[in-house]
Design a protein around this motif. Structure first.
Motif, mmCIF file in Angstrom:
data_model
loop_
_atom_site.group_PDB
_atom_site.id
_atom_site.type_symbol
_atom_site.label_atom_id
_atom_site.label_comp_id
_atom_site.label_asym_id
_atom_site.label_seq_id
_atom_site.Cartn_x
_atom_site.Cartn_y
_atom_site.Cartn_z
ATOM 1 N N ALA A 1 0.820 -1.212 0.000
ATOM 2 C CA ALA A 1 0.000 0.000 0.000
ATOM 3 C C ALA A 1 0.851 1.258 0.000
ATOM 4 C CB ALA A 1 -0.924 -0.007 1.217
ATOM 5 N N ALA A 2 2.062 1.170 0.547
ATOM 6 C CA ALA A 2 2.956 2.331 0.578
ATOM 7 C C ALA A 2 3.695 2.528 -0.732
ATOM 8 C CB ALA A 2 3.955 2.172 1.719
ATOM 9 N N GLY A 3 3.463 1.649 -1.708
ATOM 10 C CA GLY A 3 4.068 1.818 -3.025
ATOM 11 C C GLY A 3 5.340 1.050 -3.254
ATOM 12 N N HIS A 4 5.700 0.171 -2.318
ATOM 13 C CA HIS A 4 6.909 -0.626 -2.499
ATOM 14 C C HIS A 4 6.590 -1.888 -3.305
ATOM 15 C CE1 HIS A 4 9.122 1.799 0.405
ATOM 16 N NE2 HIS A 4 8.096 1.688 1.238
ATOM 17 N N CYS A 5 7.580 -2.369 -4.019
ATOM 18 C CA CYS A 5 7.422 -3.599 -4.794
ATOM 19 C C CYS A 5 7.615 -4.810 -3.878
ATOM 20 C CB CYS A 5 8.434 -3.649 -5.940
ATOM 21 S SG CYS A 5 8.215 -2.355 -7.170
#
Length: 349
Positions: free
Chosen positions: A289-293
């Protein structure tokens, strides 16, 4: 309450902060035994617990600097140092002194879990409950700081931990190991998670580990494979922070796993391991959700299964290297009776 002090800004390669050398303390801790040889300056960042502890209101500039320094030290060196307030350091000092008095010169260790009643005839070192609270508070604050650095809510991992305070009749998943060793253990001997000099390097299975000792004696392996003395500023007010397998899993590998080994066995030590509770599910949804892969290998898994799988891997490696192991599985660890382990009597000496 938070102190109105600026954050200590360490120079990771120089081993000193902006305000004072890392190896110099404002109030040097009283040594509990004979003086040890001078240690080289620590290459680790040292941050004050008050500077990284979560608090209400807007984040001060010092908070961001402290969080950044902590995260950078973990990434570059595999460890960091957390400086605790004087009141907490006094509790840690009491626990270290009680370890020496309790074991009276024997190689021994005691595993403490909050909420567990002592069995008939069982004795415990002094200050265990207070030390557990102090180190638990510091471990949770460090975990919150790591979450903030990853652009997550500081309390994002709280649901994976024991409730605070513990419900009635519930035993903590996290644990405090108090150990005392002197001189050198016999070849191959271990103390409930405290390896002898000849044992292989190890990692912890929980989220974070904090180590306090009266003498230096832990080496950490940095990402380049270099081993260095990590607790050269050991003392009741300086805690060595290490990260474990569970934290690496829930952060999809963004937090590296600390690898360490014990090199000095003439010391008293406290090792606090912040561990997920048995019913927790370890997953990376907050990281996503924080945009990390996220790689496919990081799938949701029950904490109990994850901890036992990690134990199985460690045991297989240990057996392959023909290293004796006294570790027990996480499930057994959760419910077994904690006791004092006397390595001299167990070895027949």
């Amino acid at each position: 309450s938070r102190r109105g002090k600026g954050v200590s800004q360490p120079k990771l390669n120089g081993g000193e902060s902006a305000s004072e050398p890392l190896g110099t303390l404002a109030s040097p801790p009283r040594r509990l035994a004979m003086a040890c040889p001078p240690c080289p300056p620590s290459p680790l960042a040292r941050v004050r617990l008050d500077d990284v502890a979560p608090h209400d209101g807007a984040a001060a500039p010092g908070y961001a600097r402290a969080v950044g320094a902590l995260a950078a030290s973990l990434a570059r060196r595999g460890a960091a140092v957390v400086e605790i307030p004087a009141a907490d350091a006094a509790v840690v000092r009491c626990a270290l002194e009680s370890a020496r008095a309790f074991f009276r010169g024997r190689h021994a260790a005691y595993l403490y879990r909050a909420g567990r009643n002592l069995e008939d005839g069982e004795l415990s070192p002094a200050c265990m409950a207070d030390a557990f609270r102090c180190l638990g508070k510091a471990a949770r604050a460090a975990l919150c700081a790591i979450a903030r650095h990853l652009r997550l809510r500081t309390d994002v991992f709280n649901q994976l931990l024991d409730d605070t305070p513990l419900p009635v009749n519930e035993v903590s998943s996290s644990e405090l190991l108090v150990a005392y060793t002197h001189e050198q253990l016999q070849s191959g001997q271990t103390l409930m998670g405290c390896p002898s000099r000849s044992s292989m390097p190890q990692v912890d299975r929980g989220f974070v580990t904090l180590v306090a000792s009266d003498y230096p004696g832990i080496e950490v392996c940095d990402p380049n494979g270099h081993w260095y003395l990590a607790d050269g500023v050991s003392g009741p007010n300086n805690l060595l922070l290490l990260t474990g397998r569970a934290l690496s899993h829930v952060t999809a590998g963004l937090c590296p796993i600390s690898q360490y080994r014990v090199t000095n066995e003439n010391r008293a030590s406290l090792t606090f391991r912040l561990v997920p509770h048995a019913n927790a599910i370890l997953d990376c949804s907050p990281i996503l959700a924080a945009g990390h892969c996220i790689r496919r290998v990081y799938q949701p898994i029950p904490a109990s299964q994850f901890m036992d799988d990690s134990y199985a891997e460690e045991h297989a490696v240990s057996s392959h290297l023909e290293e004796p192991s006294v570790s027990i599985s996480w499930k057994q660890h959760s419910y077994c009776s904690m006791h004092v382990l006397d390595s001299q009597s167990s070895s027949g000496t």
